[in-house]
Motif scaffolding. Structure first.
Motif, PDB file in Angstrom:
ATOM      1  N   TYR A   1     -13.638  -7.405  30.933  1.00 16.11           N
ATOM      2  CA  TYR A   1     -13.996  -8.453  31.893  1.00 16.11           C
ATOM      3  C   TYR A   1     -14.198  -7.853  33.282  1.00 16.11           C
ATOM      4  O   TYR A   1     -15.145  -8.210  33.999  1.00 16.11           O
ATOM      5  CB  TYR A   1     -12.926  -9.537  31.947  1.00 16.11           C
ATOM      6  CG  TYR A   1     -13.252 -10.614  32.974  1.00 16.11           C
ATOM      7  CD1 TYR A   1     -14.088 -11.674  32.643  1.00 16.11           C
ATOM      8  CD2 TYR A   1     -12.762 -10.536  34.277  1.00 16.11           C
ATOM      9  CE1 TYR A   1     -14.426 -12.633  33.586  1.00 16.11           C
ATOM     10  CE2 TYR A   1     -13.100 -11.488  35.230  1.00 16.11           C
ATOM     11  CZ  TYR A   1     -13.921 -12.540  34.873  1.00 16.11           C
ATOM     12  OH  TYR A   1     -14.260 -13.484  35.811  1.00 16.11           O
TER      13      TYR A   1
ATOM     14  N   ARG B   1     -20.496 -12.254  26.099  1.00 21.97           N
ATOM     15  CA  ARG B   1     -19.753 -11.440  27.053  1.00 21.97           C
ATOM     16  C   ARG B   1     -19.570  -9.996  26.578  1.00 21.97           C
ATOM     17  O   ARG B   1     -19.020  -9.177  27.304  1.00 21.97           O
ATOM     18  CB  ARG B   1     -18.368 -12.041  27.287  1.00 21.97           C
ATOM     19  CG  ARG B   1     -18.386 -13.466  27.795  1.00 21.97           C
ATOM     20  CD  ARG B   1     -16.957 -13.954  28.001  1.00 21.97           C
ATOM     21  NE  ARG B   1     -16.896 -15.378  28.282  1.00 21.97           N
ATOM     22  CZ  ARG B   1     -15.767 -16.054  28.417  1.00 21.97           C
ATOM     23  NH1 ARG B   1     -14.603 -15.432  28.276  1.00 21.97           N
ATOM     24  NH2 ARG B   1     -15.777 -17.338  28.687  1.00 21.97           N
TER      25      ARG B   1
ATOM     26  N   GLY C   1     -12.489 -16.653  22.037  1.00 19.17           N
ATOM     27  CA  GLY C   1     -11.075 -16.705  21.683  1.00 19.17           C
ATOM     28  C   GLY C   1     -10.855 -16.683  20.191  1.00 19.17           C
ATOM     29  O   GLY C   1      -9.954 -15.981  19.680  1.00 19.17           O
TER      30      GLY C   1
ATOM     31  N   PRO D   1     -10.275 -13.965  31.635  1.00 21.82           N
ATOM     32  CA  PRO D   1      -9.452 -14.145  30.427  1.00 21.82           C
ATOM     33  C   PRO D   1      -8.130 -14.824  30.761  1.00 21.82           C
ATOM     34  O   PRO D   1      -7.645 -14.786  31.895  1.00 21.82           O
ATOM     35  CB  PRO D   1      -9.240 -12.710  29.923  1.00 21.82           C
ATOM     36  CG  PRO D   1      -9.537 -11.831  31.092  1.00 21.82           C
ATOM     37  CD  PRO D   1     -10.533 -12.548  31.940  1.00 21.82           C
ATOM     38  N   ARG D   2      -7.509 -15.422  29.749  1.00 26.44           N
ATOM     39  CA  ARG D   2      -6.292 -16.191  29.972  1.00 26.44           C
ATOM     40  C   ARG D   2      -5.152 -15.353  30.532  1.00 26.44           C
ATOM     41  O   ARG D   2      -4.313 -15.844  31.269  1.00 26.44           O
ATOM     42  CB  ARG D   2      -5.861 -16.858  28.662  1.00 26.44           C
ATOM     43  CG  ARG D   2      -6.800 -17.963  28.211  1.00 26.44           C
ATOM     44  CD  ARG D   2      -6.292 -18.650  26.967  1.00 26.44           C
ATOM     45  NE  ARG D   2      -7.193 -19.721  26.549  1.00 26.44           N
ATOM     46  CZ  ARG D   2      -6.990 -20.474  25.466  1.00 26.44           C
ATOM     47  NH1 ARG D   2      -5.931 -20.268  24.705  1.00 26.44           N
ATOM     48  NH2 ARG D   2      -7.847 -21.426  25.148  1.00 26.44           N
ATOM     49  N   GLU D   3      -5.133 -14.069  30.164  1.00 21.62           N
ATOM     50  CA  GLU D   3      -4.032 -13.238  30.646  1.00 21.62           C
ATOM     51  C   GLU D   3      -4.091 -13.034  32.157  1.00 21.62           C
ATOM     52  O   GLU D   3      -3.126 -12.596  32.772  1.00 21.62           O
ATOM     53  CB  GLU D   3      -4.014 -11.883  29.937  1.00 21.62           C
ATOM     54  CG  GLU D   3      -5.319 -11.125  29.976  1.00 21.62           C
ATOM     55  CD  GLU D   3      -6.184 -11.380  28.745  1.00 21.62           C
ATOM     56  OE1 GLU D   3      -6.957 -10.484  28.389  1.00 21.62           O
ATOM     57  OE2 GLU D   3      -6.066 -12.473  28.149  1.00 21.62           O
TER      58      GLU D   3
END
Length: 854
Positions: free
Chosen positions: A485, A265, A242, A464-466
């Protein structure tokens, strides 16, 4: 094969090779200490394998702590030999194996090495194992070292071991490897100038995964400054993905510069691009993966944020996560060394020089701070459940091991003695955390292998946060793909499919012959979109049964006992049950915050958390009285209750005792005589000690069996306690056996005879100094205060109206000095009472003057 002789000759570690060979020939083990950039990761394995034109041919396994380092080291060695990867040198990491029939050096991650050791303890065909970057103290590396030493001591005395690092506790590792020789290689690292670049204004310290955006903005500004002041590429260290993305966004407008992001990643193509020379000037934003094992060509400047990520476990709340911490001094040296690999360079440190000495010397070993579930299973499968016989630099904390064994027992991986079951061996060989292994095996049996594989792949690496906090929605987003991802998720799905296929032969339902106590019972999950959601919830619940959470009073209560909350605007709000995969505890908040979860129902919760189900009779003190009920719970979550009649007398007694402990002995009946007796006993215990009892609340509670039976045994509720005469019960504590009880009235009488002949009550409320409150005229003629048990009473002299006019423990002094003032003030107010000029010689009386004249 055309070796690149010039590159090989330039590696400084070459001069240490004869000493290393001698150490291995003589002792069989060695500790190699070599500065960064000397070639310990690349040249040493080639030499030990006999690939440099001398020495016997050996098969060498090199263990690296990270996949990116393993792949890079193997490719670099193949390049030095003038070969392609997979010929003489290959690598194996999770989901990728590049090895050929003639491979002599294989670079693996420590996790892969552990899997091999569990399958083949003798490491058949392997001659040498090199444990690289030991200083990082990753748990898998420490475990591998312990297992390898055990193998060498018991099965393979011919197996050669090398512990290699740039900065490490060489003495500790030498001791661990049975007094192994330490071989020191001299480096040729170029000078690195240190530039201190602290933020211009104070920034908030990191907490959990949170890093102050002001610090990240400052790091970006320091990168721009370095680009302006120095030549060459810039390598910037940040704690996580992040923070890398945020700084990359802040640097998006840097002209003529390529900004690359390197972390665990990152796609393999990106990692490869970083490790090759660039056509334009580059800024490489990296996590700690770039601290060691990798040489990023062209780097002349390092910008160090001073932060790192380490695992942390909150055993009290059942939560584990990465935490942002200040990087250690050793990590700082490693990072700075990246700038001096190829030429003189500079490091910009984003903290004040005065802070540097306060940083920890070394990073915390993972074994002290991490979740030990996987380690405990590895140790159990190795035959040493408590790890007491393993050669470890740091012993595992007892509390963390107990928590790990508890979880392993709940999923059927170990038996009551902590030994690995057949199921535990299967879980250990899956290459997954035991939680995820359990979810994969039992989830495949319950919802089908494909759905289980997809969800476990989603849990293996947080989306991921989204993607949001709803894992069912996140699964649909991953299936759509289109981002990095999604690509990694699909690769993990393919790997896990192979794992399931190899672990479950045709016809195997995944239950391992168990009765479903650990979640092995097949669940009929309906098809369609709702079925997908139910499948996600079940698999998540199988992985994290103690995080099953029920809506309760505006928040969630987890089976572990932790309170949690979901965020605003989430689709998870309103769900009666959640299976929580990830949660943290924000600064200043008492409740955990749900980050990733899936909605489930009570049936799924009961199935997945079967080991936590408990039904029992419960008799407790609640809301001021005894409550008796039969209650069913999932861990700390109450599922159902019903009133319990004819509750066990012992349980009722325990509840009444809890009430007395919480609310005090005032629940009993305390008439004036009982209060007085307790005060007199307190006085005697204070001044005479044994055999007179201590009657303070805590002491009485501790001896309740001696004085409150049988009354307590007959009580059933609060009202029954209120009918117990505490004074009668206290009488049982008097020292009857010694005969001293008969002296109670002698030593601490209720009343004392004063000179007037009155029997006046003594107030024992203060056990230090009892009080005698008596009218002044009744004490005429007495020179000393009365005594009880040798203690002078504190005399409160009263006016004829009964109001205190003087307090004294020395009557003679009062008659001489204080009486005259009292007499002058009161004789006019009370003329009917005697006020002699000489009270010390006057007759005591309790009457008025008129009565005296008669």
């Amino acid at each position: 094969m055309i070796p690149r002789e010039d590159a090989l000759e330039a590696l400084p570690v070459r001069s240490a090779l004869p000493a290393l060979e001698d150490a291995l020939d003589g002792h069989g083990s060695a500790v190699l200490a070599a500065p960064p950039g000397t070639g310990k990761t690349t040249l040493v394995p080639l030499a030990l394998a006999g690939l440099l034109g001398g020495g016997p041919a050996r098969r060498v396994v090199v263990a690296e702590p990270r996949r990116i380092a393993a792949r890079a080291a193997a490719r670099r060695m193949a390049w030095l030999l003038g070969e392609r990867p997979g010929q003489s040198v290959g690598h194996t990491v999770r989901g990728e194996r590049v090895v050929g029939r003639h491979t002599r050096v294989e670079v693996v991650t420590t996790g892969v090495l552990l899997q091999r050791l569990q399958r083949d303890q003798e490491l058949t065909g392997v001659d040498v194992v090199v444990l690289d970057e030991c200083h990082e103290r990753h748990l898998d590396a420490d475990t591998s070292a312990a297992f390898l030493w055990d193998v060498r001591e018991t099965l393979r005395p011919d197996l050669r071991l090398v512990a290699a690092s740039a900065t490490t506790d060489t003495a500790g590792w030498a001791r661990l490897l049975g007094g192994a020789p330490v071989v020191q290689a001299q480096g040729s690292v170029f000078d690195v100038e240190v530039v201190w670049a602290p933020p211009p204004r104070p920034v908030r310290p990191p907490h959990g995964m949170r890093v102050d955006p002001a610090l990240l903005a400052h790091v970006a500004s320091v990168v721009r400054r370095a680009l302006a002041e120095r030549s060459g590429d810039v390598l910037c260290f940040l704690p996580g993905v992040g923070e890398i993305a945020r700084v990359a966004g802040l640097l998006g407008g840097a002209d003529g510069v390529d900004v690359l992001q390197v972390h665990g990643r990152a796609p393999a193509a990106v990692q490869d691009a970083v490790l090759a020379p660039g056509e334009r000037r580059r800024v490489v934003l990296a996590t700690s993966v770039a601290e060691s094992s990798l040489t990023v060509p062209g780097v002349r400047v390092v910008v160090d944020s001073g932060l790192a990520r380490e695992p942390r476990v909150d055993h009290a709340r059942g939560l584990s996560a990465l935490a942002t911490v200040r990087a250690s001094q050793a990590a700082g040296r490693q990072r700075a060394g990246r700038a001096g690999r190829e030429a003189p360079g500079a490091v910009y440190r984003c903290w004040a020089q005065a802070e540097d000495a306060r940083l920890p010397a070394f990073p915390a070993p993972e074994i002290r701070v991490a979740d030990l579930t996987a380690f405990a299973l590895q140790a159990a499968c190795w035959g040493d459940p408590d790890a007491s016989g393993l050669a470890l630099l740091d012993a595992p904390p007892a509390g963390a091991m107990a928590a790990a064994r508890s979880l392993l027992g709940a999923i059927g991986a170990v038996d009551a003695e902590g030994r690995a079951t057949g199921r535990g061996v299967r879980l250990a060989r899956l290459g997954l955390h035991p939680r995820l292994g359990r979810a994969l095996l039992d989830g495949a049996a319950a919802v089908g292998a494909e759905r289980a594989v997809e969800v476990v792949a989603l849990l293996s690496e947080e989306p991921p946060r989204e993607y949001g906090d709803d894992l069912a929605a996140a699964l649909r987003a991953a299936r759509r793909g289109g981002d990095a991802y999604g690509a990694r998720w699909r690769a993990e799905v393919r790997r896990l499919r192979a794992v399931v296929a190899s672990d479950m032969p045709s016809g195997d339902d995944g239950r391992d012959g168990r009765d479903g106590r650990d979640g092995g019972t097949v669940l009929d999950v309906p098809g369609g979109p709702g079925g997908v959601d139910a499948a996600v919830g079940l698999v998540v619940a199988l992985a994290f049964p103690e995080r099953l959470a029920k809506a309760d009073g505006g928040s969630l209560l987890m089976a572990s006992g932790t309170r949690a909350e979901v965020g605003e605007g989430t689709g998870l709000r309103g769900a009666p049950w959640l299976a929580v995969a990830v949660a943290d505890r924000p600064v200043g908040r008492g409740h955990a915050r749900v980050q990733l979860a899936a909605a489930v129902d009570e049936g799924v919760a009961r199935l997945a958390g079967g080991a936590l189900l408990d039904e029992r009779e419960e008799v407790l003190w609640a809301d001021g009285d005894v409550v008796a009920r039969r209650v069913e719970r999932l861990g700390a979550v109450e599922l159902a209750e019903r009133p319990l009649r004819d509750a066990d007398a012992g349980l009722v007694r325990g509840a009444l005792l809890e009430g007395l402990r919480k609310e005090g002995l005032g629940l009993l009946r305390w008439p004036a005589e009982a209060v007085g007796l307790r005060q007199r006993l307190a006085f005697l215990h204070r001044h005479l000690g044994d055999p007179w009892p201590d009657v303070r609340d805590g002491s009485l509670y501790a001896r309740v069996d001696e004085w409150l039976e049988p009354e307590l045994g007959r009580a059933r509720r609060r009202g029954d306690l209120g009918r117990i005469d505490a004074g009668q019960a206290l009488g049982r504590l008097l020292p009857w056996a010694s005969g001293e009880a008969a002296r109670l009235e002698e030593l601490a009488p209720e009343r004392v005879v004063v000179p007037s002949g009155s029997r006046v009550r003594i107030d024992y409320a203060d056990p230090e100094r009892p009080v005698l409150a008596v009218k002044l005229q009744e004490m005429f003629g007495l020179q000393e205060s009365p005594r009880v048990a040798g203690v002078p009473l504190l005399v409160h002299l009263l006016s004829p109206a009964g109001r205190p006019v003087a307090v004294t423990a020395d009557l003679a002094s009062f008659w001489r000095d204080g009486y005259r003032g009292v007499r002058a003030e009161l004789r006019g107010r009370y003329p009917k009472h005697p006020w002699p000029e000489d009270p010390a010689g006057a007759e005591p009386t309790r009457y008025t003057n008129a009565r005296l004249r008669r």
